[in-house]
Write a protein that holds these residues in place. Structure first.
Motif, short mmCIF file in Angstrom:
data_model
loop_
_atom_site.label_atom_id
_atom_site.label_comp_id
_atom_site.label_asym_id
_atom_site.label_seq_id
_atom_site.Cartn_x
_atom_site.Cartn_y
_atom_site.Cartn_z
N GLY A 61 0.77 -1.23 0.00
CA GLY A 61 0.00 0.00 0.00
C GLY A 61 0.81 1.28 0.00
O GLY A 61 0.29 2.33 0.41
N VAL A 62 2.04 1.24 -0.51
CA VAL A 62 2.90 2.41 -0.46
C VAL A 62 3.14 3.01 -1.84
O VAL A 62 3.43 4.20 -1.97
N ALA A 63 3.02 2.22 -2.91
CA ALA A 63 3.45 2.68 -4.23
C ALA A 63 2.69 3.90 -4.70
O ALA A 63 3.30 4.88 -5.17
N ASP A 64 1.37 3.89 -4.63
CA ASP A 64 0.60 5.00 -5.17
C ASP A 64 0.83 6.30 -4.40
O ASP A 64 1.03 7.36 -5.01
N PRO A 65 0.81 6.29 -3.05
CA PRO A 65 1.14 7.53 -2.34
C PRO A 65 2.55 8.03 -2.65
O PRO A 65 2.77 9.25 -2.75
N LEU A 66 3.48 7.11 -2.84
CA LEU A 66 4.85 7.49 -3.16
C LEU A 66 4.91 8.10 -4.56
O LEU A 66 5.53 9.15 -4.77
N ALA A 67 4.25 7.44 -5.52
CA ALA A 67 4.27 7.93 -6.90
C ALA A 67 3.68 9.32 -7.01
O ALA A 67 4.09 10.12 -7.87
N ALA A 68 2.72 9.64 -6.15
CA ALA A 68 2.08 10.96 -6.19
C ALA A 68 3.03 12.06 -5.73
O ALA A 68 2.80 13.24 -6.03
N ARG A 69 4.08 11.70 -5.01
CA ARG A 69 5.00 12.71 -4.47
C ARG A 69 6.17 13.01 -5.40
O ARG A 69 6.85 14.03 -5.22
N GLY A 70 6.46 12.11 -6.37
CA GLY A 70 7.71 12.20 -7.10
C GLY A 70 7.56 12.69 -8.54
O GLY A 70 6.47 12.93 -9.05
N LEU A 71 8.71 12.79 -9.21
CA LEU A 71 8.79 13.18 -10.61
C LEU A 71 8.95 11.90 -11.42
O LEU A 71 9.80 11.06 -11.13
N HIS A 72 8.14 11.75 -12.48
CA HIS A 72 8.14 10.54 -13.28
C HIS A 72 9.09 10.71 -14.47
O HIS A 72 8.82 11.50 -15.38
N SER A 73 10.18 9.96 -14.47
CA SER A 73 11.17 10.04 -15.54
C SER A 73 10.99 8.85 -16.47
O SER A 73 11.10 7.70 -16.05
N THR A 74 10.74 9.12 -17.74
CA THR A 74 10.44 8.05 -18.69
C THR A 74 11.65 7.59 -19.48
O THR A 74 11.54 6.67 -20.29
N ARG A 75 12.82 8.21 -19.24
CA ARG A 75 14.00 7.82 -20.03
C ARG A 75 15.26 7.88 -19.17
O ARG A 75 15.37 8.70 -18.26
N PHE A 76 16.18 7.00 -19.50
CA PHE A 76 17.52 7.00 -18.91
C PHE A 76 18.50 7.13 -20.07
O PHE A 76 18.49 6.30 -20.99
N CYS A 77 19.32 8.16 -20.04
CA CYS A 77 20.22 8.44 -21.16
C CYS A 77 21.67 8.28 -20.74
O CYS A 77 22.07 8.71 -19.66
N VAL A 78 22.44 7.67 -21.61
CA VAL A 78 23.87 7.52 -21.40
C VAL A 78 24.58 8.45 -22.39
O VAL A 78 24.32 8.39 -23.60
#
Length: 380
Positions: A61-78
């Motif tokens: 029961g932690v993922a959704d409250p946590l996801a609401a607090r953060g920034l969603h990054s859709t890419r990882f670049c090298v």
């Protein structure tokens, strides 16, 4: 005030300890959580929660409250300075959480604490463990000031310098050298880099991680030969000048906080000694490359909470299952570090390998799944 008896004593109220406690509370297991600090830290420290970890945290029961607090990054670049070597997309992950969640560790701990509190638990502070007597029926934990707690099980979630691990006599293998030296900071920066992605800059001097955070700052983490005792904004500007974008250089305009640390690549000789079990940094430490450390600890935590709730027969399975997973993550993080610091003679080969990955969708997807922390199912 400490109880005289508890089913499970969790030592350490960082992300791992809180997740173990929240998992146990959800199973209705009597759990006592202690921490030696009078107040939880407010600095950001670990700054990413991966999709595979969010899937595990969703079970408590932690993922959704946590996801609401953060920034969603859709890419990882090298990157190698201005050259984009490979982009790893997260938006096609097999998950409800198709991104890397960029979030302060303090916020991660706050979300876990909220869940623990909602389930009737709390963290007792400050209690510093000084002794641990083990026997066939459990353990007696002693604390500075004279308090004692009798517990059936003791969880060491007290970090790299774990007192629980030491008192239980569990080895922590690793080299005798002083370890890799790192600088990290949350800085305010004028930058042309996109704010929806994490960048790993490769450099002969070592890697530089550039990760945006929800408050507008950017997390910088870099290996250095000799970290200054009190890092300043100028030290991070120098790292960006040396390793970061060249055509449109980043400019540091302020620093929220900075620190230095050293990391060995180490793993505990065992995750269990009688009634004592280890999880998180108490069991394994490694390079922060790829942002795997806290994530592995959180997945340890939920697995351990489930095993403790299932009964003694499940605990050897926890120890046998989680240690090989840590060995694999340690190897992966070490490989990323070696890749970043490849000598000039090997850099063309490295870059060719990365470009090959970049044009092969299946290879990109495999790397995305690996970075995102998805683990194969445990054997039945």
């Amino acid at each position: 005030m400490l109880p005289e008896h508890t089913d499970v004593l969790v030592v350490g109220a960082g992300p791992t300890g809180l997740a173990v406690a929240a998992t146990l509370a959800g199973h209705g297991v009597a759990t006592t959580v202690v921490d030696r600090l009078a107040e939880p830290p407010v600095t950001s420290r670990a700054a990413v929660v991966h999709a595979g970890t969010l899937e595990v945290l969703d079970r408590i029961g932690v993922a959704d409250p946590l996801a609401a607090r953060g920034l969603h990054s859709t890419r990882f670049c090298v990157r190698d300075r201005d050259r984009l070597l490979v982009t790893v997309p997260f938006d096609r992950l097999p998950s409800r959480y198709p991104y890397a969640l960029l979030i302060s560790q303090a916020d991660t701990e706050a979300a876990l604490t909220d869940r623990l509190t909602a389930l009737g638990g709390r963290v007792l502070r400050p209690y510093e463990l000084t002794g641990l007597d083990l026997d066939g029926g459990g353990a007696t934990a002693r604390f500075a000031g004279g308090d004692e707690v009798r517990a059936r099980w003791v969880v060491g979630a007290d970090g790299m310098h774990s007192r629980v691990r030491e008192l239980a006599g569990i080895g922590f293998g690793g080299p005798a050298d002083p370890g890799e030296s790192f600088l990290l900071a949350d800085v305010r920066v004028d930058s042309a880099l996109p704010r929806d992605q994490v960048s790993l800059f490769l450099s002969r001097s070592g890697p530089l991680i550039w990760a945006p955070l929800p408050d507008g700052t950017v997390r910088l983490v870099a290996t250095v030969a000799d970290a200054p005792r009190e890092p300043q904004a100028r030290h991070f500007q120098a790292l960006l000048d040396e390793r970061g974008p060249a055509r449109r250089p980043d400019r540091v305009t302020g620093m929220a906080w900075g620190s230095r640390f050293r990391i060995h690549h180490r793993i505990a000789s065992s995750y269990r000694s009688g009634p004592v079990l280890l999880a998180g940094d108490a069991a394994h430490v490694h390079s922060p490359a790829g942002g795997q450390g806290m994530n592995l600890g959180l997945r340890d935590a939920v697995a351990l909470g489930d095993a403790l709730a299932a009964g003694p027969q499940a605990l050897d399975g926890y120890a046998a299952d989680r240690r090989p997973r840590a060995e694999e993550v340690l190897g992966f993080a070490a490989g990323l570090t070696r890749l970043a610091a490849a000598p000039p003679a090997l850099r063309p080969v490295r870059d060719l390998l990365l470009r090959t990955v970049s044009v092969l969708p299946p290879a990109r997807q495999r790397l995305a799944v690996r970075l995102a922390g998805f683990e194969p199912a445990s054997p039945a």
